[in-house]
Design a protein around this motif. Structure first.
Motif, PDB file in Angstrom:
ATOM      1  N   SER A  22       0.827  -1.205   0.000  1.00 14.85           N
ATOM      2  CA  SER A  22       0.000   0.000   0.000  1.00 14.85           C
ATOM      3  C   SER A  22       0.862   1.257   0.000  1.00 14.85           C
ATOM      4  CB  SER A  22      -0.923  -0.012   1.210  1.00 14.85           C
ATOM      5  OG  SER A  22      -1.649   1.163   1.278  1.00 14.85           O
ATOM      6  N   ARG A  23       1.925   1.263   0.803  1.00 10.93           N
ATOM      7  CA  ARG A  23       2.825   2.420   0.825  1.00 10.93           C
ATOM      8  C   ARG A  23       3.514   2.604  -0.520  1.00 10.93           C
ATOM      9  NH1 ARG A  23       3.419   0.466   5.935  1.00 10.93           N
ATOM     10  NH2 ARG A  23       5.205  -0.840   5.422  1.00 10.93           N
ATOM     11  N   ARG A  24       3.945   1.512  -1.137  1.00 11.85           N
ATOM     12  CA  ARG A  24       4.588   1.613  -2.458  1.00 11.85           C
ATOM     13  C   ARG A  24       3.618   2.168  -3.498  1.00 11.85           C
ATOM     14  NH1 ARG A  24       8.074  -3.824  -3.709  1.00 11.85           N
ATOM     15  NH2 ARG A  24       9.607  -3.590  -2.056  1.00 11.85           N
ATOM     16  N   ALA A  25       2.386   1.688  -3.474  1.00 12.59           N
ATOM     17  CA  ALA A  25       1.387   2.156  -4.434  1.00 12.59           C
ATOM     18  C   ALA A  25       1.081   3.637  -4.221  1.00 12.59           C
ATOM     19  CB  ALA A  25       0.115   1.321  -4.318  1.00 12.59           C
ATOM     20  N   THR A  26       0.995   4.051  -2.963  1.00 16.67           N
ATOM     21  CA  THR A  26       0.735   5.456  -2.663  1.00 16.67           C
ATOM     22  C   THR A  26       1.876   6.336  -3.147  1.00 16.67           C
ATOM     23  OG1 THR A  26      -0.563   4.818  -0.729  1.00 16.67           O
ATOM     24  CG2 THR A  26       0.206   7.096  -0.818  1.00 16.67           C
ATOM     25  N   ASP A  27       3.118   5.900  -2.908  1.00 17.15           N
ATOM     26  CA  ASP A  27       4.270   6.674  -3.372  1.00 17.15           C
ATOM     27  C   ASP A  27       4.287   6.768  -4.894  1.00 17.15           C
ATOM     28  OD1 ASP A  27       5.052   6.982  -0.750  1.00 17.15           O
ATOM     29  OD2 ASP A  27       6.569   5.396  -0.817  1.00 17.15           O
ATOM     30  N   ALA A  28       4.024   5.664  -5.560  1.00 12.64           N
ATOM     31  CA  ALA A  28       4.015   5.671  -7.023  1.00 12.64           C
ATOM     32  C   ALA A  28       2.908   6.564  -7.565  1.00 12.64           C
ATOM     33  CB  ALA A  28       3.844   4.250  -7.553  1.00 12.64           C
ATOM     34  N   ARG A  29       1.755   6.544  -6.926  1.00  9.86           N
ATOM     35  CA  ARG A  29       0.638   7.396  -7.358  1.00  9.86           C
ATOM     36  C   ARG A  29       0.987   8.868  -7.179  1.00  9.86           C
ATOM     37  NH1 ARG A  29      -2.937   5.799  -3.894  1.00  9.86           N
ATOM     38  NH2 ARG A  29      -3.261   3.844  -4.979  1.00  9.86           N
ATOM     39  N   ARG A  30       1.624   9.213  -6.070  1.00 13.91           N
ATOM     40  CA  ARG A  30       2.010  10.605  -5.833  1.00 13.91           C
ATOM     41  C   ARG A  30       3.017  11.079  -6.874  1.00 13.91           C
ATOM     42  NH1 ARG A  30       2.712  10.077   0.617  1.00 13.91           N
ATOM     43  NH2 ARG A  30       0.527  10.313   1.158  1.00 13.91           N
ATOM     44  N   VAL A  31       3.983  10.244  -7.193  1.00 13.28           N
ATOM     45  CA  VAL A  31       4.985  10.610  -8.202  1.00 13.28           C
ATOM     46  C   VAL A  31       4.318  10.788  -9.559  1.00 13.28           C
ATOM     47  CG1 VAL A  31       6.959   9.716  -9.496  1.00 13.28           C
ATOM     48  CG2 VAL A  31       6.942   9.571  -7.015  1.00 13.28           C
ATOM     49  N   ARG A  32       3.418   9.889  -9.906  1.00 11.66           N
ATOM     50  CA  ARG A  32       2.735   9.961 -11.199  1.00 11.66           C
ATOM     51  C   ARG A  32       1.864  11.210 -11.285  1.00 11.66           C
ATOM     52  NH1 ARG A  32       0.816   5.097 -11.124  1.00 11.66           N
ATOM     53  NH2 ARG A  32      -1.213   5.661 -10.289  1.00 11.66           N
ATOM     54  N   GLU A  33       1.159  11.539 -10.199  1.00 13.56           N
ATOM     55  CA  GLU A  33       0.301  12.724 -10.208  1.00 13.56           C
ATOM     56  C   GLU A  33       1.110  14.017 -10.238  1.00 13.56           C
ATOM     57  OE1 GLU A  33      -2.186  12.283  -6.824  1.00 13.56           O
ATOM     58  OE2 GLU A  33      -3.484  10.788  -7.767  1.00 13.56           O
ATOM     59  N   ALA A  34       2.297  13.992  -9.646  1.00 13.11           N
ATOM     60  CA  ALA A  34       3.138  15.183  -9.640  1.00 13.11           C
ATOM     61  C   ALA A  34       3.814  15.394 -10.987  1.00 13.11           C
ATOM     62  CB  ALA A  34       4.194  15.075  -8.535  1.00 13.11           C
ATOM     63  N   GLY A  35       3.816  14.384 -11.833  1.00 14.36           N
ATOM     64  CA  GLY A  35       4.438  14.513 -13.145  1.00 14.36           C
ATOM     65  C   GLY A  35       5.942  14.395 -13.100  1.00 14.36           C
TER      66      GLY A  35
END
Length: 60
Positions: A22-35
Motif C-alpha cells: 500500500s505504501r509503495r502504491a501510494t508513493d508511485a501514485r504521488r509521483v505519477r500525479e506530480a508529473g
C-alpha cells in the motif's frame, strides 16, 4: 526457525506485506500525479515539437 504454522503469525506477516504494498502504491501514485516520473507513450510515431515542421513522404 519461524513458526509459520501459527495463524496469528501468518496474519501479522500478511498485514506487514499489505501495508508495504500500500505504501509503495501510494508513493508511485504521488509521483505519477506530480508529473515527476517519465510517462511512457505507446504508439508508432514519436511526438514532434511545435517548432518542427511536419514530415511528409514524397513519392518520386
Amino acid at each position: 526457525m519461524f513458526p509459520y504454522n501459527d495463524p496469528q503469525t501468518m496474519l501479522d506477516l500478511h498485514h506487514q506485506r499489505a501495508g508495504e504494498l500500500s505504501r509503495r502504491a501510494t508513493d508511485a501514485r504521488r509521483v505519477r500525479e506530480a508529473g515527476v516520473g517519465r510517462s511512457r507513450r505507446f504508439g508508432r510515431w514519436p511526438r514532434r515539437r511545435a517548432e518542427q515542421p511536419a514530415r511528409a513522404v514524397v513519392a518520386a
